[in-house]
Design a protein around this motif. Structure first.
Motif, PDB file in Angstrom:
ATOM      1  N   TRP A 371       1.264  -1.193   0.495  1.00 32.25           N
ATOM      2  CA  TRP A 371       0.265   0.196   0.055  1.00 32.25           C
ATOM      3  C   TRP A 371       0.873   1.659   0.235  1.00 32.25           C
ATOM      4  O   TRP A 371       0.879   2.449  -0.664  1.00 32.25           O
ATOM      5  N   LEU A 372       2.433   0.834   0.450  1.00 33.89           N
ATOM      6  CA  LEU A 372       2.997   2.258   0.876  1.00 33.89           C
ATOM      7  C   LEU A 372       3.138   2.577  -1.465  1.00 33.89           C
ATOM      8  O   LEU A 372       3.740   3.639  -1.007  1.00 33.89           O
ATOM      9  N   SER A 373       3.145   1.619  -1.792  1.00 33.27           N
ATOM     10  CA  SER A 373       3.305   1.495  -3.045  1.00 33.27           C
ATOM     11  C   SER A 373       2.373   2.356  -3.965  1.00 33.27           C
ATOM     12  O   SER A 373       3.015   2.160  -5.080  1.00 33.27           O
ATOM     13  N   MET A 374       1.477   1.978  -3.321  1.00 30.71           N
ATOM     14  CA  MET A 374       0.362   2.371  -4.494  1.00 30.71           C
ATOM     15  C   MET A 374      -0.304   3.732  -4.098  1.00 30.71           C
ATOM     16  O   MET A 374      -0.236   4.283  -4.778  1.00 30.71           O
ATOM     17  N   VAL A 375       0.091   4.290  -2.966  1.00 34.19           N
ATOM     18  CA  VAL A 375      -0.932   5.466  -2.166  1.00 34.19           C
ATOM     19  C   VAL A 375       1.026   6.554  -3.058  1.00 34.19           C
ATOM     20  O   VAL A 375       1.720   6.459  -3.017  1.00 34.19           O
ATOM     21  N   PRO A 376      -0.012   7.639  -3.716  1.00 35.33           N
ATOM     22  CA  PRO A 376       1.140   8.550  -5.115  1.00 35.33           C
ATOM     23  C   PRO A 376       1.742   9.663  -4.437  1.00 35.33           C
ATOM     24  O   PRO A 376       3.136   9.403  -3.861  1.00 35.33           O
ATOM     25  N   PHE A 377       1.298   9.536  -2.568  1.00 33.30           N
ATOM     26  CA  PHE A 377       2.365  10.402  -1.679  1.00 33.30           C
ATOM     27  C   PHE A 377       3.013  10.052  -1.169  1.00 33.30           C
ATOM     28  O   PHE A 377       4.543  10.184  -0.469  1.00 33.30           O
ATOM     29  N   THR A 378       3.169   7.639  -1.231  1.00 35.64           N
ATOM     30  CA  THR A 378       4.764   7.435  -0.540  1.00 35.64           C
ATOM     31  C   THR A 378       4.781   6.252  -1.593  1.00 35.64           C
ATOM     32  O   THR A 378       5.832   6.258  -1.397  1.00 35.64           O
ATOM     33  N   SER A 379       4.342   6.338  -2.994  1.00 38.32           N
ATOM     34  CA  SER A 379       5.091   5.588  -3.564  1.00 38.32           C
ATOM     35  C   SER A 379       6.530   6.019  -4.605  1.00 38.32           C
ATOM     36  O   SER A 379       6.931   5.188  -4.596  1.00 38.32           O
ATOM     37  N   PRO A 380       6.611   7.533  -4.659  1.00 38.64           N
ATOM     38  CA  PRO A 380       7.889   7.595  -5.521  1.00 38.64           C
ATOM     39  C   PRO A 380       9.247   7.159  -4.472  1.00 38.64           C
ATOM     40  O   PRO A 380      10.440   7.145  -4.739  1.00 38.64           O
ATOM     41  N   ILE A 381       9.169   6.862  -2.663  1.00 37.09           N
ATOM     42  CA  ILE A 381      10.097   6.412  -1.938  1.00 37.09           C
ATOM     43  C   ILE A 381      10.001   4.976  -1.754  1.00 37.09           C
ATOM     44  O   ILE A 381      11.099   4.263  -1.871  1.00 37.09           O
ATOM     45  N   ALA A 382       8.717   4.153  -1.422  1.00 39.00           N
ATOM     46  CA  ALA A 382       8.207   3.067  -1.007  1.00 39.00           C
ATOM     47  C   ALA A 382       8.609   2.065  -2.538  1.00 39.00           C
ATOM     48  O   ALA A 382       9.465   0.534  -2.428  1.00 39.00           O
ATOM     49  N   MET A 383       8.704   2.583  -3.770  1.00 33.22           N
ATOM     50  CA  MET A 383       8.670   1.624  -5.208  1.00 33.22           C
ATOM     51  C   MET A 383      10.428   1.650  -5.049  1.00 33.22           C
ATOM     52  O   MET A 383      10.160   0.598  -5.486  1.00 33.22           O
ATOM     53  N   VAL A 384      10.839   2.439  -5.122  1.00 33.21           N
ATOM     54  CA  VAL A 384      12.223   2.592  -5.323  1.00 33.21           C
ATOM     55  C   VAL A 384      13.343   1.651  -4.657  1.00 33.21           C
ATOM     56  O   VAL A 384      14.384   0.939  -4.429  1.00 33.21           O
ATOM     57  N   VAL A 385      12.326   1.819  -3.408  1.00 37.89           N
ATOM     58  CA  VAL A 385      13.226   0.916  -2.389  1.00 37.89           C
ATOM     59  C   VAL A 385      12.532  -0.276  -2.231  1.00 37.89           C
ATOM     60  O   VAL A 385      14.233  -1.771  -2.049  1.00 37.89           O
ATOM     61  N   ARG A 386      11.793  -1.006  -3.212  1.00 37.66           N
ATOM     62  CA  ARG A 386      11.627  -2.585  -3.527  1.00 37.66           C
ATOM     63  C   ARG A 386      12.134  -3.003  -4.089  1.00 37.66           C
ATOM     64  O   ARG A 386      11.920  -3.754  -4.469  1.00 37.66           O
ATOM     65  N   MET A 387      11.986  -2.294  -5.204  1.00 35.79           N
ATOM     66  CA  MET A 387      12.761  -2.660  -6.554  1.00 35.79           C
ATOM     67  C   MET A 387      14.258  -3.886  -6.538  1.00 35.79           C
ATOM     68  O   MET A 387      13.513  -4.572  -7.008  1.00 35.79           O
ATOM     69  N   PRO A 388      15.265  -3.036  -5.957  1.00 34.54           N
ATOM     70  CA  PRO A 388      15.704  -3.556  -6.305  1.00 34.54           C
ATOM     71  C   PRO A 388      15.626  -5.511  -5.311  1.00 34.54           C
ATOM     72  O   PRO A 388      16.722  -6.253  -5.589  1.00 34.54           O
ATOM     73  N   TYR A 389      14.166  -5.675  -4.202  1.00 32.95           N
ATOM     74  CA  TYR A 389      14.408  -6.846  -3.916  1.00 32.95           C
ATOM     75  C   TYR A 389      12.764  -7.303  -4.912  1.00 32.95           C
ATOM     76  O   TYR A 389      12.859  -9.081  -5.381  1.00 32.95           O
ATOM     77  N   GLY A 390      12.881  -6.961  -6.481  1.00 32.99           N
ATOM     78  CA  GLY A 390      12.048  -7.714  -7.610  1.00 32.99           C
ATOM     79  C   GLY A 390      10.995  -7.146  -6.621  1.00 32.99           C
ATOM     80  O   GLY A 390       9.789  -7.672  -5.678  1.00 32.99           O
ATOM     81  N   VAL A 391       9.697  -6.481  -7.397  1.00 29.44           N
ATOM     82  CA  VAL A 391       8.362  -5.887  -7.782  1.00 29.44           C
ATOM     83  C   VAL A 391       7.731  -6.877  -9.088  1.00 29.44           C
ATOM     84  O   VAL A 391       7.702  -7.024  -9.619  1.00 29.44           O
ATOM     85  N   PRO A 392       6.305  -7.654  -9.068  1.00 31.70           N
ATOM     86  CA  PRO A 392       5.949  -8.257  -9.546  1.00 31.70           C
ATOM     87  C   PRO A 392       5.172  -6.791 -10.739  1.00 31.70           C
ATOM     88  O   PRO A 392       5.131  -5.709 -10.658  1.00 31.70           O
ATOM     89  N   ALA A 393       5.937  -7.114 -12.156  1.00 33.32           N
ATOM     90  CA  ALA A 393       5.289  -6.164 -12.909  1.00 33.32           C
ATOM     91  C   ALA A 393       3.671  -5.713 -12.773  1.00 33.32           C
ATOM     92  O   ALA A 393       3.833  -4.378 -13.662  1.00 33.32           O
ATOM     93  N   TRP A 394       2.744  -6.379 -12.091  1.00 28.77           N
ATOM     94  CA  TRP A 394       1.560  -5.708 -12.027  1.00 28.77           C
ATOM     95  C   TRP A 394       1.751  -4.537 -11.770  1.00 28.77           C
ATOM     96  O   TRP A 394       0.926  -3.946 -11.282  1.00 28.77           O
ATOM     97  N   GLU A 395       2.893  -4.693 -10.060  1.00 31.08           N
ATOM     98  CA  GLU A 395       2.091  -4.004  -9.204  1.00 31.08           C
ATOM     99  C   GLU A 395       3.119  -2.478  -9.528  1.00 31.08           C
ATOM    100  O   GLU A 395       2.762  -1.746  -8.895  1.00 31.08           O
ATOM    101  N   LEU A 396       3.794  -2.958 -10.071  1.00 30.72           N
ATOM    102  CA  LEU A 396       4.821  -2.071 -10.733  1.00 30.72           C
ATOM    103  C   LEU A 396       4.052  -0.742 -11.769  1.00 30.72           C
ATOM    104  O   LEU A 396       4.199   0.565 -11.935  1.00 30.72           O
ATOM    105  N   ALA A 397       3.593  -1.272 -12.476  1.00 33.37           N
ATOM    106  CA  ALA A 397       2.686  -1.247 -13.555  1.00 33.37           C
ATOM    107  C   ALA A 397       1.195  -0.253 -12.884  1.00 33.37           C
ATOM    108  O   ALA A 397       0.782   0.803 -12.884  1.00 33.37           O
TER     109      ALA A 397
END
Length: 442
Positions: A371-397
């Motif tokens: 949910w941190l990766s989905m909310v626009p207020f927090t996703s810019p940081i949360a998603m880049v933090v998660r990326m090295p661990y591997g994020v499913p393509a549908w979640e990223l999109a």
């Protein structure tokens, strides 16, 4: 050429041609590399030059074997009473007093290290390890087991972390490498969004206070002016960011070589800069440090994809927040008046930063991380933090799509405030006043 494009060009070139931009773009990597080199230099120097003299007062009748000295620490034994040594510690030829009472060997208690100065953590740990080794050697002698026999029983275990890709294909991974990249990416994202978002706000305030905006608004619509300023400064930030990456990597390599030397730098990178000699029995230098494994695993990470996602969320997060900063800038007459409005805008970003680096790195696939990766207020940081661990393509999109929609929504919201506030002078704005501006019809 559209009016927005003209404004973008003006904002971009007016900033990149400034002496301050050019100086800081090239000076910042030099400063970073300089401190990076100093860290290596002083870490190595501290290990190489440290020499502590410790006098031991041993009242323990069991531990008769003397503690082993080396080039970094020297133990000498004294028969003088502890109280006498304490009184003359400043004048004596030693730095610390190690007191070993007559404790039960199975439950060591009461061991103390005295000194006229506070002992560092590394020294405290080293002395504790030496005493522990002495106790262990005593127990081995009592049980009839030699150190060589114990070493044969000890088998260091190294676990290679693997990820299973498509069709069960194995891929190398490293929790250490992923954590390091996640931490760095989160810090950079937070720093850049704040830095360049505030630049938008300051630019709006400057043009408003200088009354330049009155001339510009006669030729372009407020929305065009706001968008041109936001995108122009975004391109400035992206340019500076790319230059910093290239220059910092190049200069840091040279700096470490100058401060430490190529051979020592290579040795430190392989064995770590912490105290040498702290490997477990049977371990070599490469086994006791995770650095080599992390460096190996970095080669297997999708660095290109991670960098691309970082750029996208940097631009998306910047556009999302800078539109709000532009609205704040249009509502005030000076930077001192921005404090009451900046806190509500900064809090979600601070929340996302703090929570991402703790929750996301501990459980990058959990519900909170999602949910941190989905909310626009927090996703810019949360998603880049998660990326090295591997994020499913549908979640990223999905996260990218929501961020784009969030940016469009904040731009629409900010534009309705900007169009009124940009021409307001001499009146202190409030949240209630800004809501009224938002409801005005064009």
């Amino acid at each position: 050429m559209s009016k927005i494009s003209l404004i973008i060009r003006r904002e971009y070139f007016s900033r990149v041609r400034k002496k301050s931009f050019i100086i800081m773009t090239f000076l910042t990597p030099v400063i970073i590399a300089f401190f990076y080199g100093l860290i290596f230099y002083f870490s190595y120097k501290e290990i190489k030059d440290s020499h502590d003299r410790i006098v031991v007062v041993n009242e323990n009748t069991t531990l008769t074997e003397p503690l082993a000295s080396d080039k970094n620490i020297q133990y000498t034994y004294s028969q003088e009473p502890l109280a006498t040594l304490k009184k003359k510690i400043d004048k004596a030829g030693f730095d610390y007093i190690l007191y070993l009472p007559d404790f039960d060997i199975s439950a060591p208690r009461g061991i103390q290290l005295f000194g006229s100065k506070q002992a560092g953590l590394s020294l405290n740990n080293r002395v504790a390890d030496d005493v522990e080794a002495q106790i262990r050697n005593y127990k081995l002698r009592q049980s009839g087991i030699t150190q060589q026999q114990l070493d044969k029983l000890s088998s260091p275990v190294t676990i290679d972390t693997k990820k299973l890709g498509d069709a069960g294909k194995e891929e190398d991974s490293s929790a250490g490498a992923s954590t390091i990249i996640a931490f760095v990416a989160g810090v950079l994202m937070f720093m850049f969004i704040m830095l360049y978002g505030v630049q938008v706000m300051r630019g709006v305030i400057e043009e408003k206070t200088n009354r330049i905006i009155e001339v510009m608004i006669s030729s372009v619509k407020p929305f065009q002016l706001m968008m041109g300023k936001i995108i122009g400064i975004a391109l400035v930030g992206l340019t500076q960011f790319m230059l910093w990456i290239v220059l910092t990597m190049a200069i840091s390599t040279v700096a470490v070589g100058l401060f430490v030397g190529k051979d020592e730098a290579k040795k430190m990178a392989q064995t770590g800069v912490n105290t040498p000699g702290n490997a477990l029995p049977g371990q070599d230098a490469a086994q006791k440090s995770p650095v080599e494994g992390i460096q190996k695993s970095l080669a297997h990470l999708e660095v290109g994809k991670i960098l691309g996602v970082f750029v996208f969320f940097f631009l998306g997060g910047y556009l999302f927040y800078s539109s709000l900063y532009a609205a704040i800038g249009s509502a005030v007459d000076s930077e001192t008046e921005t404090q009451q409005f900046m806190m509500p805008v900064m809090m979600p970003l601070l929340f996302g930063y703090a929570l991402s680096l703790s929750v996301v790195t501990n459980d990058p696939y959990g519900q909170v991380a999602f949910w941190l990766s989905m909310v626009p207020f927090t996703s810019p940081i949360a998603m880049v933090v998660r990326m090295p661990y591997g994020v499913p393509a549908w979640e990223l999109a999905l996260s990218m799509g929501i961020l784009v929609l969030g940016f469009i929504g904040t731009v629409w919201f900010a534009a309705r405030i900007y169009r009124v506030g940009i021409l307001m002078y001499g009146k202190k704005a409030s949240f209630r006043e800004m809501i009224r501006w938002f409801t005005y019809r064009a």
